[in-house]
Write an enzyme that holds these catalytic residues in place. Structure first.
Site, PDB file in Angstrom:
ATOM      1  N   ILE A 181       0.846  -1.194   0.000  1.00  0.00           N
ATOM      2  CA  ILE A 181       0.000   0.000   0.000  1.00  0.00           C
ATOM      3  C   ILE A 181       0.883   1.246   0.000  1.00  0.00           C
ATOM      4  O   ILE A 181       1.801   1.366   0.807  1.00  0.00           O
ATOM      5  CB  ILE A 181      -0.905   0.025   1.251  1.00  0.00           C
ATOM      6  CG1 ILE A 181      -1.938  -1.101   1.205  1.00  0.00           C
ATOM      7  CG2 ILE A 181      -1.591   1.376   1.401  1.00  0.00           C
ATOM      8  CD1 ILE A 181      -2.980  -0.965   0.117  1.00  0.00           C
ATOM      9  N   LYS A 182       0.582   2.157  -0.910  1.00  0.00           N
ATOM     10  CA  LYS A 182       1.280   3.444  -0.949  1.00  0.00           C
ATOM     11  C   LYS A 182       0.295   4.529  -0.539  1.00  0.00           C
ATOM     12  O   LYS A 182      -0.789   4.658  -1.129  1.00  0.00           O
ATOM     13  CB  LYS A 182       1.812   3.712  -2.343  1.00  0.00           C
ATOM     14  CG  LYS A 182       2.639   4.996  -2.449  1.00  0.00           C
ATOM     15  CD  LYS A 182       1.906   6.082  -3.163  1.00  0.00           C
ATOM     16  CE  LYS A 182       2.818   7.258  -3.443  1.00  0.00           C
ATOM     17  NZ  LYS A 182       2.134   8.382  -4.098  1.00  0.00           N
TER      18      LYS A 182
END
Length: 359
Positions: free
Chosen positions: A240-241
Site C-alpha cells: 500500500i502506498k
C-alpha cells in the site's frame, strides 16, 4: 556508522528529534508483521499468491541499497501525466528523457522504479534486467477542459508482463464518486497481474472536496486514510502506498459537519488505537493494512525548500510506525541528479540504521 547516521538524522530533525526518535506507540509493535529479510517467507508464503508473485516480490526486496533488509525505496515518476510534463520537468528538463528517470533510480540505489507505459516501454530492453520495473496502470490527466480528477487505465496487464515488470501499480481515489468504478477496474487488473506473477502496489488516495472542512483537509486524516488502506488490501494489493496522515478525526468531523449518518466509527479508534502523534497516526495506517502483512510505503510529497529534512522526517515516522519504506519522486527528480541521489540515499540510510527502531 549507525551512530554517525543517527546523529545526522537527529540534527536534521532538530527540535523534533527526541519526540520522533523516542516516541512509544499506543498500539504495541508486538502485534505487527514487521519488515525483515525473511518477510516474503514469513508473511506471504502461505497466502494465495503464486510462486511467480513470491519470486518477483523477493526480487524487489533484494534490489538496491536496501536489498535484504525487508524495506523498500522506490522512485515513482508518473507526474508527466498526473501533473503535466512541463510543470513536472521544468525544474530539471533532463527527466523528459525516460532513460534519465531510470538512471536516477539506479544511481540512487532504489529497489525499483515505477512509471508509465510510455516511459518504461521506451527503454525496457536497456534497463528491465538492471532494476525492477513497476508499471503504473492508470492515471489522471489534466488536458481535458474543464479539468477532471479521475483515474482511468492507460495500458493492459499484458503490457507490463511483456516488458518484464516485476509488479504493477494503480491508484484509487477512495471517497470520490468514481471510486466504485475504479476499485472494480483495479480489482480485476490486480487479479490478472497476480495470475501472471506480478506484485501489486495500490496508490491509496482519499479524494473528495467535501472532506475539506473549515480550512482543514481531512483527506489527510489518519482515520480516513486508514480505512482507504483497509479497502486497498481487500482488493489484494501486496503493498500500500499512502500519504502520511497530518490530521485526525475525519470521520467525526464529517458526521458533525456534513452528515450525521456518514460511515461508521468507534471512539476507541481515537482512545485505544492511536493518538494525534504522527507515528501513532501512521501506525494506524499500518494496522489497517492487515497489521503490516501488506507493507505500507509512504509518499515523499511535493518538492519544496527543505526537501532533505522532510524526506528524512517522513522516513523516520514510517519506519518507527512499522512501515516498509518510502516512494519519493518529485523531491528527487526536480533537482540536479547528484542532489536527487543524495536525497534517496539519505532516506535509505534511515532504514539501514539499526538504532532507529520500531516504536
Amino acid at each position: 556508522m549507525a551512530e554517525a547516521t543517527l546523529s545526522r538524522v537527529a540534527d536534521m530533525l532538530g527540535d523534533e528529534a527526541q519526540d520522533l526518535l523516542e516516541h512509544e506507540c499506543k498500539l504495541s509493535k508486538d502485534q505487527l508483521h514487521l519488515p525483515g529479510s525473511d518477510f516474503v517467507d514469513r508473511v506471504w508464503r502461505d497466502s494465495d499468491r503464486n510462486p511467480r508473485v513470491l519470486r518477483n516480490m523477493q526480487a524487489l526486496f533484494d534490489a538496491g541499497r536496501l536489498g535484504g533488509s525487508g524495506y523498500l525505496s522506490i522512485l515513482p515518476v508518473d507526474q508527466g501525466i498526473e501533473h503535466t510534463g512541463g510543470n513536472s520537468f521544468a525544474p530539471n528538463p533532463i527527466y523528459f528523457d525516460p532513460a534519465n528517470i531510470v538512471e536516477l533510480a539506479i544511481e540512487g540505489g532504489c529497489n525499483g522504479v515505477a512509471s508509465t507505459f510510455g516511459v518504461l516501454g521506451s527503454i525496457a530492453r536497456t534497463y528491465a534486467h538492471k532494476i525492477p520495473f513497476i508499471l503504473k496502470l492508470n492515471h489522471n490527466e489534466l488536458l481535458s477542459y474543464p479539468n477532471q480528477y479521475d483515474q482511468v487505465p492507460f495500458t493492459r496487464i499484458e503490457d507490463a508482463y511483456n516488458m518484464g515488470c516485476v509488479g504493477v501499480g494503480a491508484t484509487v481515489y477512495w471517497g470520490s464518486q468514481e471510486s466504485r468504478r475504479q476499485l472494480q477496474e483495479i480489482s480485476e487488473m490486480f487479479s490478472y497481474a497476480h495470475e501472471l506473477g506480478m506484485v501489486t502496489i495500490l496508490w491509496c488516495y482519499v479524494r473528495n472536496a467535501d472532506f475539506k472542512i473549515n480550512g482543514t483537509n481531512y483527506e489527510a486524516s489518519a482515520d480516513l486514510t486508514g480505512q482507504a488502506n483497509h479497502l486497498g488490501v481487500t482488493i489484494e494489493a501486496d503493498i500500500i502506498k499512502a500519504k502520511q496522515p497530518t490530521v485526525n478525526g475525519g470521520f467525526k468531523k464529517m458526521r458533525e459537519e456534513r452528515d450525521g449518518s456518514y460511515a461508521k466509527l468507534d471512539e476507541r479508534i481515537y482512545s485505544d488505537l492511536m493518538t494525534d502523534h504522527p507515528i501513532d497516526m501512521t501506525r494506524y495506517q499500518v494496522v489497517n493494512s492487515y497489521m503490516g502483512r501488506c507493507g505500507l510505503i509512504n509518499s515523499g510529497g511535493a518538492s519544496g525548500d527543505n526537501d532533505l529534512h522532510q524526506a528524512v522526517r517522513t522516513a523516520v515516522i514510517n519506519k518507527r510506525a512499522g512501515g516498509m519504506g518510502l516512494i519519493s519522486g518529485r523531491k528527487a527528480f526536480q533537482k540536479p541528479m547528484e542532489d536527487g541521489v543524495e536525497l534517496l540515499n539519505s532516506i535509505q540510510d534511515v532504514y539501514l540504521d539499526d538504532d532507529i527502531t520500531v516504536a
